[in-house]
Structures are given as C-alpha cells and as structure tokens.
Design an enzyme around this catalytic site. Sequence first.
Site, mmCIF file in Angstrom:
data_model
loop_
_atom_site.group_PDB
_atom_site.id
_atom_site.type_symbol
_atom_site.label_atom_id
_atom_site.label_comp_id
_atom_site.label_asym_id
_atom_site.label_seq_id
_atom_site.Cartn_x
_atom_site.Cartn_y
_atom_site.Cartn_z
ATOM 1 N N ASN A 1 0.827 -1.211 0.000
ATOM 2 C CA ASN A 1 0.000 0.000 0.000
ATOM 3 C C ASN A 1 0.857 1.255 0.000
ATOM 4 O OD1 ASN A 1 -2.001 -1.844 0.162
ATOM 5 N ND2 ASN A 1 -2.479 -1.506 2.308
ATOM 6 N N VAL A 2 0.332 2.274 -0.661
ATOM 7 C CA VAL A 2 1.070 3.541 -0.751
ATOM 8 C C VAL A 2 0.381 4.601 0.117
ATOM 9 C CG1 VAL A 2 1.963 3.042 -3.068
ATOM 10 C CG2 VAL A 2 -0.237 4.209 -2.849
ATOM 11 N N HIS B 1 5.713 -0.693 -2.790
ATOM 12 C CA HIS B 1 5.229 0.022 -3.977
ATOM 13 C C HIS B 1 5.318 1.540 -3.838
ATOM 14 C CE1 HIS B 1 2.734 -3.728 -5.389
ATOM 15 N NE2 HIS B 1 4.043 -3.883 -5.506
ATOM 16 N N CYS C 1 10.322 20.007 -10.836
ATOM 17 C CA CYS C 1 11.462 19.773 -9.952
ATOM 18 C C CYS C 1 12.257 21.079 -9.819
ATOM 19 C CB CYS C 1 12.332 18.669 -10.550
ATOM 20 S SG CYS C 1 13.824 18.369 -9.596
ATOM 21 N N CYS D 1 15.981 20.467 -11.394
ATOM 22 C CA CYS D 1 16.311 20.265 -12.813
ATOM 23 C C CYS D 1 15.169 20.638 -13.762
ATOM 24 C CB CYS D 1 16.749 18.825 -13.059
ATOM 25 S SG CYS D 1 15.413 17.637 -12.974
ATOM 26 N N GLY E 1 -5.198 -9.152 3.262
ATOM 27 C CA GLY E 1 -5.851 -8.202 2.365
ATOM 28 C C GLY E 1 -5.164 -8.005 1.028
ATOM 29 N N THR E 2 -4.590 -9.088 0.519
ATOM 30 C CA THR E 2 -3.999 -8.977 -0.820
ATOM 31 C C THR E 2 -4.496 -10.116 -1.696
ATOM 32 O OG1 THR E 2 -1.956 -8.949 -2.129
ATOM 33 C CG2 THR E 2 -1.837 -10.085 -0.006
ATOM 34 N N SER E 3 -4.775 -9.779 -2.973
ATOM 35 C CA SER E 3 -5.262 -10.804 -3.899
ATOM 36 C C SER E 3 -4.128 -11.713 -4.360
ATOM 37 C CB SER E 3 -5.917 -10.126 -5.110
ATOM 38 O OG SER E 3 -4.967 -9.298 -5.756
ATOM 39 N N ASN F 1 -8.381 -12.813 4.671
ATOM 40 C CA ASN F 1 -8.992 -12.241 3.468
ATOM 41 C C ASN F 1 -10.407 -12.811 3.352
ATOM 42 O OD1 ASN F 1 -9.705 -11.584 0.744
ATOM 43 N ND2 ASN F 1 -7.539 -11.448 0.209
HETATM 44 P P1 OAD Z 1 -6.270 -6.079 -4.632
HETATM 45 O O1 OAD Z 1 -7.331 -5.067 -4.870
HETATM 46 O O2 OAD Z 1 -5.777 -6.864 -5.777
HETATM 47 O O3 OAD Z 1 -6.793 -7.112 -3.541
HETATM 48 C C1 OAD Z 1 -7.394 -6.703 -2.360
HETATM 49 C C2 OAD Z 1 -7.726 -7.929 -1.552
HETATM 50 O O4 OAD Z 1 -8.230 -7.495 -0.296
HETATM 51 C C3 OAD Z 1 -8.785 -8.825 -2.178
HETATM 52 O O5 OAD Z 1 -8.312 -10.160 -2.231
HETATM 53 C C4 OAD Z 1 -9.984 -8.702 -1.224
HETATM 54 O O6 OAD Z 1 -10.711 -9.920 -1.101
HETATM 55 C C5 OAD Z 1 -9.298 -8.346 0.081
HETATM 56 N N1 OAD Z 1 -10.116 -7.589 1.034
HETATM 57 C C6 OAD Z 1 -11.127 -6.722 0.806
HETATM 58 N N2 OAD Z 1 -11.608 -6.210 1.949
HETATM 59 C C7 OAD Z 1 -10.875 -6.774 2.949
HETATM 60 C C8 OAD Z 1 -10.867 -6.649 4.370
HETATM 61 N N3 OAD Z 1 -11.721 -5.860 5.003
HETATM 62 N N4 OAD Z 1 -9.964 -7.380 5.064
HETATM 63 C C9 OAD Z 1 -9.076 -8.193 4.452
HETATM 64 N N5 OAD Z 1 -9.034 -8.349 3.109
HETATM 65 C C10 OAD Z 1 -9.916 -7.652 2.377
HETATM 66 O O7 OAD Z 1 -5.083 -5.325 -3.865
HETATM 67 P P2 OAD Z 1 -3.565 -5.759 -3.716
HETATM 68 O O8 OAD Z 1 -3.414 -7.230 -3.599
HETATM 69 O O9 OAD Z 1 -2.996 -4.923 -2.651
HETATM 70 O O10 OAD Z 1 -0.002 -1.969 -7.299
HETATM 71 O O11 OAD Z 1 -2.989 -5.293 -5.101
HETATM 72 C C11 OAD Z 1 -1.615 -5.384 -5.317
HETATM 73 C C12 OAD Z 1 -1.160 -4.250 -6.179
HETATM 74 O O12 OAD Z 1 -1.959 -4.175 -7.368
HETATM 75 C C13 OAD Z 1 -1.330 -2.866 -5.566
HETATM 76 O O13 OAD Z 1 -0.288 -2.522 -4.692
HETATM 77 C C14 OAD Z 1 -1.335 -1.982 -6.773
HETATM 78 C C15 OAD Z 1 -2.268 -2.781 -7.652
HETATM 79 O O14 OAD Z 1 -2.155 -2.578 -8.997
HETATM 80 C C16 OAD Z 1 0.471 -0.875 -7.870
HETATM 81 O O15 OAD Z 1 -0.185 0.152 -7.993
HETATM 82 C C17 OAD Z 1 1.882 -1.033 -8.339
#
Ligand code: OAD
Length: 260
Positions: A108-109, A125, A163, A166, A203-205, A229
């Site tokens: 997360n950012v 990220h 910037c 530069c 909380g990551t897909s 998740n």
């Molecule tokens: P995703 O949007 O791909 O996945 C979010 C996950 O969180 C899903 O699997 C949901 O089921 C789960 N979720 C939703 N609500 C929740 C809760 N209350 N508690 C726990 N889990 C929950 O997000 P990321 O996996 O973070 O990259 O995505 C990875 C990267 O893809 C991000 O950092 C971003 C994106 O493109 C960049 O921008 C480089």
Amino acid sequence: MDTALSISVPDELIVALRQARSITVLTGAGISAESGIPTFRDSQTGLWEKYDPHELATPEAFARNPELVMKWYRWRRDIIMKAEPNPAHYALSAIEQKLSDFHLITQNVDGLHLRAGSKNVIQLHGDLNKLRCSGIRAPGSQENASQCSFSTTEWQEDGIPLCPLCGSFLRPDVVWFGEHLSEDALKAALAVSKKCDAFFSIGTSGMVEPAATLAYEALRSGAMVIEINPHPTPLSVYSQYLFQQPAGQVLPKIVMDVWK
Ligand code: OAD
C-alpha cells in the site's frame, strides 16, 4: 450475529504465535478497505474495475498525459489524507511493540501503517504522500533530462509540479506497472520473508509480483502461513490458517488472544 463474535483463533495457532520469535506480515489494499480506501480488484468497488491502469499507472501514461495521471493520483491522495487507520493497522502496530523481530511489508502507498504507529515498514510500492523527480522535462525546457534525486511531500492543488533542481515534472513516488521495485526494499522483504517463523498475508489478492511470491518464499523456508482475506486467493490452499473475515475484525481478536 456480530461477526467479531464468530472469529475463533485456534488454540494451536495461539501457542505457535506465542512461541514465534520472528513474524513477517505482508499487507495489500484489503487492509485499508475498512478505512474507506478502495481496493484494486474487488468486483464492483475495485479501482481497476472502473479505471484502466494502462492509462493511469504506467510510465508511458505519465509521459503521454501527465495532467491526467496527476489528477487521478491527486484524487486518490485526497481520499487517503481524509482516511484514518482502522483496527487492523493498530493491531499490527501493537504486535510490533510485543515482538522485537517483527517486519511489516506493505504494497500500500497510503501510509496508514506508519500513521498507526508501525515502525519497521517496508513500502514495496512506494509512498503516495511523496513526489519525486520524473526526469521528464516540461515542454520548452532543456532536453536530455536525467532523473535527479529530488523528493518532497509538498503537493500542489493542481497542475504538474516541476522539480526545483532540474525543471523536470515531479511524479508520485509510487511504483507503476512495468517499473522495477526499489532493489533495497525487495531485498529486505525477501530476507524477512525467508527467516520468519510465521508469515501473515493480509488483504492482498496475490496477483502482483514480486510481492505475491513472498508468502511462497516463507512457506518454502518452513514458516507457518496465515491468510486473512474474506475471499479466496491462490495462496488460500497453501495457508495453514485461513481467516475469511475482514482484517479489522480478525487482527484485534488475534492480538487479544495471543498477546494480552
Ligand atoms: P487487490 O485489490 O488486488 O486485492 C485486495 C484484496 O483485499 C482482495 O483479495 C480482497 O478480497 C481483500 N479484502 C477486501 N476487503 C478486505 C478486508 N476488510 N480485510 C481483508 N481483506 C480484504 O489489492 P492488492 O493485492 O494490494 O499496485 O494489489 C496489489 C497491487 O496491485 C497494488 O499494490 C497496486 C495494484 O495494482 C500498484 O499500484 C503497483
């Protein structure tokens, strides 16, 4: 029924976490969902359902249309600035206070882990609170720009900031599709994933590399893997413990059962 009441932490997990000397956590957008920050891939509400990442989150998109990209990130930053950390962020910062060998890797950012008091945070990220030099010169300035090291937390209301060193456009200090992660951050993330006793994926897909590989590195190195998740992911079948509930409910319960 109150979902919090239906969360049960197995006794053997409680014991294992009490014995763990080293814990590593990977978080994704889902941990901030309960703070009101949209995720990327959830159906209906995910950002990539409505917006095209190729138009907004690639270096080519920025070179083509920096105004559009900055506008989109300014909108996301506004949401983040108004959001507050939720109980899941605070639970992780509480665990860090109990355990010296604790590492938090986030995709997360939004900076919410830091705002909740976590210290050992690897921001894989980048950080949307910061802008940095893009090395892309504004029209009319000298050609052959190369990116300099300027970075700032000062955003301006609109337009594309330049910037001061530069004259290039400043850009959000985040990693875009097609870009490499910071080598130091990735190296540190791999090291703490390989050496931990317990690895949480929260909380990551698990769809984006190289972050997605970290849980498997932990598994290969013998760590116990715990996934939190509400929805299944490719990691679910490999996780020793699976909590299919919101992180903001599961994590405080784990902290209470294990460390209080
Ligand atoms: P995703 O949007 O791909 O996945 C979010 C996950 O969180 C899903 O699997 C949901 O089921 C789960 N979720 C939703 N609500 C929740 C809760 N209350 N508690 C726990 N889990 C929950 O997000 P990321 O996996 O973070 O990259 O995505 C990875 C990267 O893809 C991000 O950092 C971003 C994106 O493109 C960049 O921008 C480089």
